[in-house]
Design a protein around this motif. Structure first.
Motif, PDB file in Angstrom:
ATOM      1  N   SER A  78      61.821   4.732  59.503  1.00 37.20           N
ATOM      2  CA  SER A  78      61.119   3.365  60.280  1.00 37.20           C
ATOM      3  C   SER A  78      59.693   3.189  60.057  1.00 37.20           C
ATOM      4  O   SER A  78      59.373   1.900  59.613  1.00 37.20           O
ATOM      5  CB  SER A  78      61.380   3.753  61.563  1.00 37.20           C
ATOM      6  OG  SER A  78      62.899   3.961  61.845  1.00 37.20           O
ATOM      7  N   ILE A  98      65.913   0.682  54.839  1.00 34.39           N
ATOM      8  CA  ILE A  98      66.767  -0.328  56.040  1.00 34.39           C
ATOM      9  C   ILE A  98      68.046   0.084  55.797  1.00 34.39           C
ATOM     10  O   ILE A  98      68.782   0.132  56.969  1.00 34.39           O
ATOM     11  CB  ILE A  98      66.236  -1.810  55.625  1.00 34.39           C
ATOM     12  CG1 ILE A  98      64.756  -2.015  56.025  1.00 34.39           C
ATOM     13  CG2 ILE A  98      67.187  -2.532  56.407  1.00 34.39           C
ATOM     14  CD1 ILE A  98      64.264  -3.356  55.742  1.00 34.39           C
ATOM     15  N   TYR A  99      68.798   0.058  54.593  1.00 30.06           N
ATOM     16  CA  TYR A  99      70.049   0.075  54.658  1.00 30.06           C
ATOM     17  C   TYR A  99      70.561   1.422  55.007  1.00 30.06           C
ATOM     18  O   TYR A  99      71.455   1.627  55.839  1.00 30.06           O
ATOM     19  CB  TYR A  99      70.698  -0.106  53.241  1.00 30.06           C
ATOM     20  CG  TYR A  99      72.137   0.314  52.819  1.00 30.06           C
ATOM     21  CD1 TYR A  99      72.929  -0.778  53.355  1.00 30.06           C
ATOM     22  CD2 TYR A  99      72.646   1.301  52.420  1.00 30.06           C
ATOM     23  CE1 TYR A  99      74.313  -0.436  53.317  1.00 30.06           C
ATOM     24  CE2 TYR A  99      73.875   1.779  52.197  1.00 30.06           C
ATOM     25  CZ  TYR A  99      74.712   0.979  52.610  1.00 30.06           C
ATOM     26  OH  TYR A  99      76.225   1.299  52.545  1.00 30.06           O
ATOM     27  N   LEU A 102      70.232   1.732  58.762  1.00 25.80           N
ATOM     28  CA  LEU A 102      71.173   0.840  59.492  1.00 25.80           C
ATOM     29  C   LEU A 102      72.614   1.526  59.244  1.00 25.80           C
ATOM     30  O   LEU A 102      73.501   1.343  60.190  1.00 25.80           O
ATOM     31  CB  LEU A 102      71.006  -0.515  58.865  1.00 25.80           C
ATOM     32  CG  LEU A 102      69.799  -1.229  59.498  1.00 25.80           C
ATOM     33  CD1 LEU A 102      69.914  -2.977  58.788  1.00 25.80           C
ATOM     34  CD2 LEU A 102      69.789  -1.220  60.740  1.00 25.80           C
ATOM     35  N   LEU A 108      71.899   1.780  68.524  1.00 21.59           N
ATOM     36  CA  LEU A 108      71.187   0.594  68.063  1.00 21.59           C
ATOM     37  C   LEU A 108      69.506   0.362  68.521  1.00 21.59           C
ATOM     38  O   LEU A 108      68.790   0.082  67.569  1.00 21.59           O
ATOM     39  CB  LEU A 108      72.047  -0.652  68.876  1.00 21.59           C
ATOM     40  CG  LEU A 108      71.382  -2.016  68.193  1.00 21.59           C
ATOM     41  CD1 LEU A 108      71.760  -2.273  66.613  1.00 21.59           C
ATOM     42  CD2 LEU A 108      72.335  -3.095  69.096  1.00 21.59           C
ATOM     43  N   LYS A 111      67.645   1.928  65.684  1.00 20.13           N
ATOM     44  CA  LYS A 111      67.803   1.084  64.405  1.00 20.13           C
ATOM     45  C   LYS A 111      66.807  -0.271  64.649  1.00 20.13           C
ATOM     46  O   LYS A 111      66.547  -0.813  63.710  1.00 20.13           O
ATOM     47  CB  LYS A 111      68.991   0.724  64.179  1.00 20.13           C
ATOM     48  CG  LYS A 111      70.065   1.733  63.883  1.00 20.13           C
ATOM     49  CD  LYS A 111      71.443   1.158  63.695  1.00 20.13           C
ATOM     50  CE  LYS A 111      72.257   2.327  63.179  1.00 20.13           C
ATOM     51  NZ  LYS A 111      73.794   1.918  63.062  1.00 20.13           N
ATOM     52  N   THR A 115      65.546  -2.811  61.887  1.00 19.85           N
ATOM     53  CA  THR A 115      66.261  -4.343  61.989  1.00 19.85           C
ATOM     54  C   THR A 115      65.115  -5.468  62.339  1.00 19.85           C
ATOM     55  O   THR A 115      65.239  -6.472  61.453  1.00 19.85           O
ATOM     56  CB  THR A 115      67.293  -4.482  62.937  1.00 19.85           C
ATOM     57  OG1 THR A 115      68.176  -3.355  62.990  1.00 19.85           O
ATOM     58  CG2 THR A 115      67.977  -5.632  63.162  1.00 19.85           C
ATOM     59  N   GLU A 116      63.839  -5.237  62.797  1.00 16.20           N
ATOM     60  CA  GLU A 116      62.914  -6.240  62.988  1.00 16.20           C
ATOM     61  C   GLU A 116      62.371  -6.539  61.573  1.00 16.20           C
ATOM     62  O   GLU A 116      62.181  -7.479  61.428  1.00 16.20           O
ATOM     63  CB  GLU A 116      62.077  -5.499  64.208  1.00 16.20           C
ATOM     64  CG  GLU A 116      60.525  -6.624  64.235  1.00 16.20           C
ATOM     65  CD  GLU A 116      59.696  -5.996  65.140  1.00 16.20           C
ATOM     66  OE1 GLU A 116      59.289  -6.757  65.988  1.00 16.20           O
ATOM     67  OE2 GLU A 116      59.495  -4.645  65.306  1.00 16.20           O
ATOM     68  N   LYS A 118      63.759  -6.145  58.513  1.00 15.88           N
ATOM     69  CA  LYS A 118      64.628  -6.509  58.048  1.00 15.88           C
ATOM     70  C   LYS A 118      64.659  -8.057  57.924  1.00 15.88           C
ATOM     71  O   LYS A 118      64.748  -9.245  57.232  1.00 15.88           O
ATOM     72  CB  LYS A 118      65.987  -6.095  57.957  1.00 15.88           C
ATOM     73  CG  LYS A 118      67.157  -6.747  57.338  1.00 15.88           C
ATOM     74  CD  LYS A 118      68.448  -6.157  57.596  1.00 15.88           C
ATOM     75  CE  LYS A 118      69.514  -6.861  56.811  1.00 15.88           C
ATOM     76  NZ  LYS A 118      70.783  -6.404  56.769  1.00 15.88           N
ATOM     77  N   VAL A 119      64.552  -8.684  59.461  1.00 15.44           N
ATOM     78  CA  VAL A 119      64.602  -9.826  59.725  1.00 15.44           C
ATOM     79  C   VAL A 119      63.167 -10.683  59.213  1.00 15.44           C
ATOM     80  O   VAL A 119      63.187 -11.806  58.725  1.00 15.44           O
ATOM     81  CB  VAL A 119      64.705 -10.296  61.464  1.00 15.44           C
ATOM     82  CG1 VAL A 119      64.434 -11.618  61.617  1.00 15.44           C
ATOM     83  CG2 VAL A 119      66.121  -9.640  61.619  1.00 15.44           C
ATOM     84  N   SER A 131      68.717 -13.343  57.696  1.00 19.29           N
ATOM     85  CA  SER A 131      67.924 -12.828  58.772  1.00 19.29           C
ATOM     86  C   SER A 131      68.932 -13.200  60.095  1.00 19.29           C
ATOM     87  O   SER A 131      68.945 -12.476  60.953  1.00 19.29           O
ATOM     88  CB  SER A 131      66.808 -13.628  59.023  1.00 19.29           C
ATOM     89  OG  SER A 131      66.943 -14.742  59.488  1.00 19.29           O
TER      90      SER A 131
END
Length: 131
Positions: A78, A98-99, A102, A108, A111, A115-116, A118-119, A131
């Motif tokens: 992370s 990231i993959y 996730l 969740l 993650k 996720t943040e 990734k967006v 996104s």
């Protein structure tokens, strides 16, 4: 003395990383956690490229496996994702991490950080659909 270790954390971790090939078991886990500390300290000081080196070394010490120390691996991945995004260094590796995070069977909330990123990464690339 914890205070003196903190003062020379980068030097201590870097020197111990040279011994990585000869380490096994608990010693590797302990050094992975020290790499996490050094990476967090580097990130706090906006030395993101240096942080990436420590986070990656920590993952290497855990044999890039989630089975060795799941919690430390999650933190290393992370934080490395964030450091790679901020430094714009190794974005292919960032996307693989990231993959990897996730795809883990974890809650969740664990993650959220990746996720943040990734967006943010998708928005920065102008890819609004992803996104």
């Amino acid at each position: 003395d914890p205070d003196s270790l903190e003062e020379c954390l980068f030097e201590a971790v870097t020197l111990q990383n040279y011994a990585m090939p000869s380490m096994s078991g608990d010693a590797r886990k302990a050094l992975a956690k020290m790499n996490l500390r050094a990476g967090l300290k580097a990130s706090k000081n906006a030395a993101f490229e240096t942080a990436v080196v420590y986070f990656n070394s920590g993952r290497e010490l855990l044999d890039y496996s989630w089975k060795v120390d799941h919690d430390t691996m999650l933190q290393l991945c992370s934080e490395e994702v964030n450091a790679r995004f901020v430094s714009n260094e190794g974005l292919d590796t960032m996307n693989r991490l990231i993959y990897d995070v996730l795809s883990q069977p974890i809650p969740l909330r664990d993650k959220f950080k990746v996720t943040e990123v990734k967006v943010k990464s998708a928005l920065a690339a102008g890819n609004l659909q992803e996104s």
